[in-house]
Design a protein around this motif. Structure first.
Motif, short mmCIF file in Angstrom:
data_model
loop_
_atom_site.label_atom_id
_atom_site.label_comp_id
_atom_site.label_asym_id
_atom_site.label_seq_id
_atom_site.Cartn_x
_atom_site.Cartn_y
_atom_site.Cartn_z
N PHE A 1 14.87 -4.74 -2.43
CA PHE A 1 14.69 -3.70 -3.44
C PHE A 1 15.53 -2.47 -3.14
O PHE A 1 16.20 -1.92 -4.02
CB PHE A 1 13.22 -3.27 -3.52
CG PHE A 1 12.22 -4.38 -3.48
CD1 PHE A 1 11.06 -4.26 -2.73
CD2 PHE A 1 12.41 -5.55 -4.20
CE1 PHE A 1 10.12 -5.26 -2.70
CE2 PHE A 1 11.48 -6.57 -4.17
CZ PHE A 1 10.32 -6.42 -3.41
N LYS A 2 15.49 -2.01 -1.89
CA LYS A 2 16.15 -0.75 -1.55
C LYS A 2 17.66 -0.86 -1.64
O LYS A 2 18.33 0.06 -2.11
CB LYS A 2 15.71 -0.30 -0.16
CG LYS A 2 14.25 0.10 -0.08
CD LYS A 2 13.87 0.61 1.30
CE LYS A 2 12.41 1.02 1.35
NZ LYS A 2 12.02 1.50 2.70
N LYS A 3 18.23 -1.98 -1.17
CA LYS A 3 19.68 -2.14 -1.23
C LYS A 3 20.19 -2.10 -2.66
O LYS A 3 21.32 -1.70 -2.91
CB LYS A 3 20.09 -3.47 -0.57
CG LYS A 3 20.13 -3.43 0.96
CD LYS A 3 20.70 -4.73 1.50
CE LYS A 3 20.93 -4.67 3.00
NZ LYS A 3 19.70 -4.62 3.78
N LEU A 4 19.36 -2.54 -3.60
CA LEU A 4 19.79 -2.59 -5.00
C LEU A 4 19.37 -1.35 -5.79
O LEU A 4 19.59 -1.28 -7.00
CB LEU A 4 19.23 -3.85 -5.67
CG LEU A 4 19.76 -5.17 -5.09
CD1 LEU A 4 19.09 -6.36 -5.74
CD2 LEU A 4 21.28 -5.27 -5.27
N GLY A 5 18.77 -0.40 -5.11
CA GLY A 5 18.50 0.88 -5.75
C GLY A 5 17.19 0.98 -6.52
O GLY A 5 17.00 1.93 -7.29
N ASN B 1 10.15 3.71 -1.79
CA ASN B 1 10.61 4.34 -0.55
C ASN B 1 9.46 4.71 0.36
O ASN B 1 9.61 4.75 1.58
CB ASN B 1 11.43 5.60 -0.86
CG ASN B 1 12.77 5.28 -1.48
OD1 ASN B 1 13.38 4.26 -1.17
ND2 ASN B 1 13.24 6.14 -2.38
N LYS B 2 8.28 4.95 -0.23
CA LYS B 2 7.12 5.37 0.56
C LYS B 2 6.13 4.24 0.79
O LYS B 2 5.39 4.25 1.78
CB LYS B 2 6.42 6.54 -0.15
CG LYS B 2 7.25 7.80 -0.24
CD LYS B 2 6.48 8.89 -0.97
CE LYS B 2 7.31 10.17 -1.09
NZ LYS B 2 6.56 11.22 -1.84
N GLY C 1 0.80 -1.21 0.00
CA GLY C 1 0.00 0.00 0.00
C GLY C 1 0.83 1.26 0.00
O GLY C 1 1.96 1.28 0.50
N GLU C 2 0.24 2.31 -0.57
CA GLU C 2 0.80 3.65 -0.50
C GLU C 2 -0.32 4.56 -0.02
O GLU C 2 -1.43 4.10 0.24
CB GLU C 2 1.35 4.08 -1.88
CG GLU C 2 2.47 5.12 -1.77
CD GLU C 2 3.03 5.51 -3.14
OE1 GLU C 2 3.02 6.71 -3.45
OE2 GLU C 2 3.47 4.61 -3.87
N GLU C 3 -0.05 5.86 0.11
CA GLU C 3 -1.04 6.77 0.70
C GLU C 3 -2.40 6.69 0.00
O GLU C 3 -3.44 6.67 0.64
CB GLU C 3 -0.52 8.22 0.63
CG GLU C 3 0.67 8.49 1.54
CD GLU C 3 0.32 8.45 3.02
OE1 GLU C 3 -0.88 8.53 3.35
OE2 GLU C 3 1.25 8.32 3.83
N ASP C 4 -2.41 6.65 -1.34
CA ASP C 4 -3.67 6.77 -2.07
C ASP C 4 -4.03 5.53 -2.88
O ASP C 4 -4.96 5.57 -3.69
CB ASP C 4 -3.62 7.98 -3.00
CG ASP C 4 -2.49 7.89 -4.02
OD1 ASP C 4 -1.58 7.06 -3.82
OD2 ASP C 4 -2.52 8.63 -5.01
N LYS D 1 13.44 1.97 -7.08
CA LYS D 1 12.65 3.06 -6.51
C LYS D 1 11.20 3.07 -6.95
O LYS D 1 10.36 3.67 -6.28
CB LYS D 1 13.30 4.40 -6.86
CG LYS D 1 14.67 4.60 -6.20
CD LYS D 1 15.26 5.94 -6.58
CE LYS D 1 16.52 6.24 -5.75
NZ LYS D 1 17.57 5.23 -5.95
N ILE D 2 10.89 2.43 -8.09
CA ILE D 2 9.53 2.50 -8.63
C ILE D 2 8.99 1.10 -8.90
O ILE D 2 9.67 0.27 -9.51
CB ILE D 2 9.50 3.32 -9.94
CG1 ILE D 2 9.94 4.75 -9.70
CG2 ILE D 2 8.09 3.31 -10.56
CD1 ILE D 2 10.13 5.56 -10.98
#
Length: 352
Positions: A245-249, A332-333, A106-109, A251-252
């Protein structure tokens, strides 16, 4: 192709991580042979990458052979006035506890979830609870949560969180994989009570050696080893590797739901939709007249290129008449509310 992305890994570490992702059932010796690296080096790198949580291993149960009729994907747009943390708190209590749901993001919207289910009644019940909860609390406005149903007998899942093509592109390696015809191809399989107990423990502890599982169950290591080999050989489960995901960069995350042209759909029997599989696509499930895809990207340029390739194929072949639903998530969010949880639905279906 990605523009150059800095990843804090040596060349050997990249090869081993890619090898683990592409060949999740291979031992250190086999990976060493394939990538021309010393076996001791592979073992040391694998241990370090795992300790630093660069990847996780999951055994995906082939539940289409043990009572599950379908894979369901449900997505919704939310009222952004309600904070994500509050929505997560509500859904974790009332919705995410459902055994059928194995992944929820999930994300904000916006948000989506994936489930395995015995039948549509199970999914319909979850969605009714979801809609009632969201509606009563003002989490959704005019639109109901959208459900996309993939009955295993009339659907094909070409990629099921297969990160190997994506990792090959990220690290600059060749990827010559031929896509499987169907990740969840139905077969007729049966298990004894003992086999079910061992099977569920392997799903629960996919990286545990046979010795540890044998001790948990009070049976011999030989029995667990023999059954594990049987399960792997006959595709009772399939092993996947999920990188961090984050360690490997990355973002989307892009989520696609596309309804196909009823007058001119792609040839389902000839698997024409495989033409949409750019390396960034990690998931693709299809029926004759619709599909859902998920891709992952390090930056907007990568997302735009992959999206353009997909849309060009769809339009030049006249495979769509309506605008597809495409949503992007910031990794990231976004919050992973339920994280690749295959055990609850396995236990529910097998009563193990």
């Amino acid at each position: 192709m990605f523009p150059f992305i800095y990843v804090d890994l040596t060349n050997y570490e990249k090869k081993v991580l890619y090898g683990i992702t592409k060949f999740p059932n291979d031992n250190d010796r086999r990976i060493a042979e394939k990538f021309k690296i010393k076996q001791s080096t592979v073992a040391a790198i694998r241990k370090r990458l795992r300790e630093e949580e660069y990847y996780r291993v999951f055994c995906v149960p082939m539940l289409q052979n043990f009572g599950a009729e379908l894979l369901a994907i449900i997505y919704a747009n939310f009222n952004p006035v309600i904070p994500l943390e509050k929505r997560v708190e509500i859904t974790e209590e009332r919705i995410e506890t459902a055994e059928e749901i194995f992944l929820s993001i999930g994300e904000e919207d916006k948000g989506f979830s994936m489930s395995f289910a015995k039948d549509y009644t199970s999914i319909g019940n979850i969605n009714d609870i979801r809609t009632t909860t969201f509606g009563s609390l003002g989490l959704i406005e005019k639109e109901y949560p959208k459900e996309v149903i993939f009955p295993f007998k009339i659907s094909k899942i070409y990629r099921f969180f297969n990160f190997a093509p994506l990792m090959a592109t990220l690290f600059g390696f060749e990827n010559n994989d031929r896509e499987k015809e169907d990740f969840f191809k139905p077969r007729k399989l049966e298990m004894t009570k003992r086999e079910k107990r061992v099977f569920c423990k392997i799903i629960e502890y996919p990286e545990s050696p046979s010795k540890d599982i044998a001790e948990m169950l009070g049976i011999t290591r030989h029995t667990v080893g023999r059954l594990r080999k049987k399960f792997m050989k006959n595709d009772y489960f399939k092993t996947i590797v999920i990188p961090d995901f984050k360690k490997l960069g990355f973002k989307i995350l892009a989520f696609y739901h596309v309804c196909l042209n009823p007058h001119n759909p792609p040839n389902f029997e000839k698997d024409e939709l495989k033409q949409l599989l750019c390396n960034e696509v990690i998931f693709l499930a299809a029926r004759k007249f619709e599909f859902v895809a998920i891709s992952m990207h390090t930056n907007y340029e990568s997302y735009k290129l992959c999206k353009t390739q997909i849309m060009q194929k769809l339009k030049e072949n006249d495979w769509i008449t309506l605008n597809p639903m495409i949503r992007t998530y910031s990794l990231n969010k976004a919050k992973i509310i339920k994280d690749f949880s295959f055990l609850p639905i396995t236990k529910k279906l097998l009563a193990c």
